[in-house]
Scaffold this active site. Structure first.
Site, PDB file in Angstrom:
ATOM      1  N   TYR A  50     -43.282  45.996  -9.626  1.00  0.00           N
ATOM      2  CA  TYR A  50     -44.612  45.799  -9.022  1.00  0.00           C
ATOM      3  C   TYR A  50     -45.100  44.360  -9.163  1.00  0.00           C
ATOM      4  CZ  TYR A  50     -44.986  50.596  -7.635  1.00  0.00           C
ATOM      5  OH  TYR A  50     -44.762  51.783  -6.990  1.00  0.00           O
ATOM      6  N   ASP A  88     -50.684  46.988   0.035  1.00  0.00           N
ATOM      7  CA  ASP A  88     -50.573  45.518   0.059  1.00  0.00           C
ATOM      8  C   ASP A  88     -51.884  44.773   0.319  1.00  0.00           C
ATOM      9  OD1 ASP A  88     -50.967  45.806   2.860  1.00  0.00           O
ATOM     10  OD2 ASP A  88     -48.802  45.874   3.230  1.00  0.00           O
ATOM     11  N   HIS A 103     -52.818  55.649  -1.163  1.00  0.00           N
ATOM     12  CA  HIS A 103     -51.795  55.494  -2.204  1.00  0.00           C
ATOM     13  C   HIS A 103     -52.156  54.395  -3.200  1.00  0.00           C
ATOM     14  CE1 HIS A 103     -48.509  57.633   0.406  1.00  0.00           C
ATOM     15  NE2 HIS A 103     -49.388  58.462  -0.112  1.00  0.00           N
ATOM     16  N   GLY A 181     -46.359  53.018  12.219  1.00  0.00           N
ATOM     17  CA  GLY A 181     -45.448  52.423  11.236  1.00  0.00           C
ATOM     18  C   GLY A 181     -45.199  53.272  10.011  1.00  0.00           C
ATOM     19  N   THR A 182     -45.035  54.561  10.243  1.00  0.00           N
ATOM     20  CA  THR A 182     -44.764  55.439   9.100  1.00  0.00           C
ATOM     21  C   THR A 182     -43.669  56.429   9.452  1.00  0.00           C
ATOM     22  OG1 THR A 182     -45.712  57.027   7.527  1.00  0.00           O
ATOM     23  CG2 THR A 182     -46.763  56.912   9.711  1.00  0.00           C
TER      24      THR A 182
END
Ligand code: BJW
Length: 236
Positions: A50, A88, A103, A181-182
């Site tokens: 991370y 992000d 998330h 986009g998943t």
């Protein structure tokens, strides 16, 4: 309009996806870096993973796909909600505010043990794993961890409630659900299309390839989101 985004929306900014070729899961086993068991077994490895992602995410910029979604929000106001699986921070940096980060966030940290609220943090932890100071003060051994949602962990009920409330308040004839986009693999996000359809919505998918749950959508536009989204919102 309810929008769900995944890693593909940030791909054109240079953020790697998870399941594509050269995606994050190709070089990092999911069980080791994205489960609470993985963190218990090797917190240093998880923090290295991370920390590296924090470092890279600071160097990238929102792309035209992020910007198109922020502009759509500006036009639609409270008739718009953006749910992202991405951690992000690029949607926020593009200007999105009606935003639910289901998330979590790469730039927040929380304790692995105590219930203290996540706090903003962009530091990189490459050596010793940082202890939770509040736990230490009470003689407990909690460690700091990224404030993201790993497999087997529950999503924040307040986030899911916000999505349900939006769908309950939407007028069915004007409700559009758009997934972008998943891969449609990870739940509960992958099930949102069914929730939206149950609420009367028309479901659109914009993705580089057919998602796992593509058959649940009324329409599929294949292509890169940075190109497709600005055009899609021209008429919306
Ligand atoms: C482009 C593009 C471009 C590329 N333009 N497109 C029901 C059934 C089965 C299992 C379950 C279920 N309910 C719950 C589960 C268990 C589990 C789960 O879903 N497992 C499945 C994998 C089988 N879910 C959970 O554990 C969740 N918790 C939960 O539900 O709690 C209750 C519960 C627990 C246990 C059992 C039952 C109930 C938590 C899930 C947490 C996911 N966490 C991660 C890590 C977050 C932190 C981090 O970033 O490190 O979230 S995993 C990873 O996957 C990350 C992502 O947000 C998530 C989704 O990935 P995404 O965004 O779809 O990315 P990719 O790479 O998969 O796809 C990218 C797509 O973009 C591709 O299709 C490309 O083609 C496309 N693309 N460039 C447009 N330019």
């Amino acid at each position: 309009m309810l929008v769900l985004t995944g890693a593909g929306v940030s791909a054109e900014s240079g953020v790697p996806t998870f399941r594509d070729a050269n995606g994050l899961w190709e070089s990092h086993p999911i069980e080791q870096v994205a489960t609470p068991e993985g963190f218990d077994a090797d917190p240093r490895l998880v923090w290295r993973f991370y920390s590296e992602r924090r470092r890279k995410a600071k160097t990238v910029q929102p792309n035209p796909g992020h910007l198109a979604l922020a502009e759509a929000e500006e036009r639609m106001g409270d008739r718009f909600l953006l749910v992202t699986q991405n951690v992000d921070g690029l949607h926020r940096r593009a200007g999105s505010r009606r935003l639910v980060e289901i998330h979590g966030s790469l730039f927040e940290t929380r304790c692995s043990e105590c219930g203290r609220a996540p706090f903003p943090d962009d530091r990189e932890y490459l050596g010793e794993v940082p202890p939770c100071e509040e736990c230490r003060a009470r003689g407990r051994g909690g460690l700091l961890r990224p404030a993201v949602v790993w497999f087997g962990e529950v999503l924040d009920p307040a986030h899911l409630q916000r999505v349900s409330a939006f769908l309950e308040g939407a007028r069915p004839e004007r409700l559009v659900f758009l997934a972008v986009g998943t891969s449609g693999v990870v739940y509960p996000a992958a099930g949102l299309v069914h929730q939206a359809r149950d609420a009367g919505g028309e479901a659109w998918l914009v993705n580089a390839e057919p998602a796992d749950n593509a058959r649940a959508f009324h329409r599929f536009v294949q292509g890169p989101s940075g190109t497709v989204l600005p055009g899609l919102f021209d008429w919306a």
